[in-house]
Design an enzyme around this catalytic site. Structure first.
Site, mmCIF file in Angstrom:
data_model
loop_
_atom_site.group_PDB
_atom_site.id
_atom_site.type_symbol
_atom_site.label_atom_id
_atom_site.label_comp_id
_atom_site.label_asym_id
_atom_site.label_seq_id
_atom_site.Cartn_x
_atom_site.Cartn_y
_atom_site.Cartn_z
ATOM 1 C CG ASP A 250 -0.280 -0.444 2.508
ATOM 2 O OD1 ASP A 250 0.960 -0.430 2.566
ATOM 3 O OD2 ASP A 250 -0.992 -0.801 3.459
ATOM 4 C CG ASP B 128 -8.504 -1.668 12.348
ATOM 5 O OD1 ASP B 128 -7.533 -2.330 11.902
ATOM 6 O OD2 ASP B 128 -8.960 -0.666 11.768
ATOM 7 C CG HIS C 186 -5.665 -2.510 9.175
ATOM 8 N ND1 HIS C 186 -5.879 -1.238 9.654
ATOM 9 C CD2 HIS C 186 -4.330 -2.688 9.197
ATOM 10 C CE1 HIS C 186 -4.716 -0.682 9.944
ATOM 11 N NE2 HIS C 186 -3.751 -1.546 9.678
ATOM 12 C CD GLU D 146 -8.423 0.910 8.154
ATOM 13 O OE1 GLU D 146 -8.242 -0.054 8.923
ATOM 14 O OE2 GLU D 146 -7.899 2.020 8.338
HETATM 15 P P1 PGA Z 1 2.513 -1.334 12.682
HETATM 16 O O1 PGA Z 1 1.323 -1.297 11.634
HETATM 17 O O2 PGA Z 1 3.474 -2.369 12.190
HETATM 18 O O3 PGA Z 1 3.127 0.035 12.639
HETATM 19 O O4 PGA Z 1 1.927 -1.683 13.999
HETATM 20 C C1 PGA Z 1 0.757 -2.505 11.218
HETATM 21 C C2 PGA Z 1 -0.420 -2.255 10.293
HETATM 22 O O5 PGA Z 1 -1.158 -1.282 10.495
HETATM 23 O O6 PGA Z 1 -0.612 -3.065 9.370
#
Ligand code: PGA
Length: 258
Positions: free
Chosen positions: A67, A136, A138, A143
């Site tokens: 992404d 959450d 995702h 999301e």
């Molecule tokens: P993070 O993000 O590794 O910074 O915790 C993970 C994500 O949102 O996929």
């Protein structure tokens, strides 16, 4: 889905890196799907060490990232292109022209995402996809509410994700509200999945993904339907799993058997 539970995130990062390294050794021209965020940084450091020690080479490897923030140039220090350059590509011997990150400034995003998916297909599909997981549940920027059949597209970030990511920006208002993201359906086509989850703030997400029902409310739960998905967790991220004691030994046995 297999769950590997390690005492520390360093230990889990090493085991996950070994799985990526094995993929590269098996096919030096393999296609990797890569992830950003704080979680995979330790694993990327392990891979850089392996390259330095001449255990593996990324010279023939091609990569596609999950992404990119919509509206950020690849030169912006919070863009995911910039993150990948600094945290992996500049530390290993990959040819930068073989690395692909969605263009957050593409004028025609529909064309951009279509071309991105087509390029992955032309390359033969993703052999191994690295993933983090949001608090959450995702994966990539899929999301809650994202279709489990979704493809690469423009997505709106939830207030929770914006809050989680605000630590990287000067203020919450600077966090982009949109991103271009591979879909859950796109991710599910990768032959192997390596998901990393560390820390207590991921415990609910891991619980939902591994032991909850398959639901677009927790998009990582779609991985229950994947044939070769591996979760590498530290103890804090695995703390809420009902069968954590079982996974702790079964996972390592499955890993040895692989
Ligand atoms: P993070 O993000 O590794 O910074 O915790 C993970 C994500 O949102 O996929």
């Amino acid at each position: 889905m297999e769950v590997i539970i390690c005492k520390t995130k360093d230990e889990a990062s090493r085991l996950a890196a070994d799985m990526v390294a094995a993929c590269v050794k098996k096919n030096p021209k393999c296609v990797l799907g890569l992830a950003t965020g704080s979680t995979p940084i330790g694993m990327y450091k392990c891979l850089a060490e392996d390259v330095k020690a001449r255990k593996i080479s990324f010279k023939g490897v091609r990569s596609w990232n999950l992404d990119e923030y919509w509206g950020l140039a690849g030169t912006h220090d919070q863009s995911y292109r910039y993150f990948m350059d600094k945290n992996l590509f500049e530390l290993i011997d990959i040819d930068r022209k073989n690395t692909h990150v969605l263009n957050g400034l593409a004028k025609d995003w529909k064309r951009e995402v279509k071309a991105y998916e087509a390029a992955i297909k032309r390359a033969g599909g993703i052999d191994l996809q690295v993933l983090g997981i949001g608090s959450d549940g995702h994966i990539a920027f899929n999301e809650p509410g994202s279709s489990l059949a979704s493809r690469t597209r423009l997505v709106s970030l939830t207030p929770q994700t914006i809050k989680d990511n605000a630590r990287f920006f000067k203020k919450a208002a600077d966090v982009p509200k949109y991103a271009l993201s591979m879909g859950v359906g796109t991710i599910m086509e990768a032959r192997t999945i390596v998901l990393l989850a560390f820390g207590a703030n991921k415990a609910d997400a891991v619980k939902g993904a591994v032991e909850g029902g398959i639901s677009q409310f927790c998009t990582a739960s779609a991985l229950q339907m994947h044939k070769d998905a591996w979760f590498f967790c530290d103890e804090a991220a695995a703390a809420k799993l009902k069968l954590k004691k079982y996974y702790a030994w079964r996972g390592l046995e499955e890993l040895a058997r692989r």
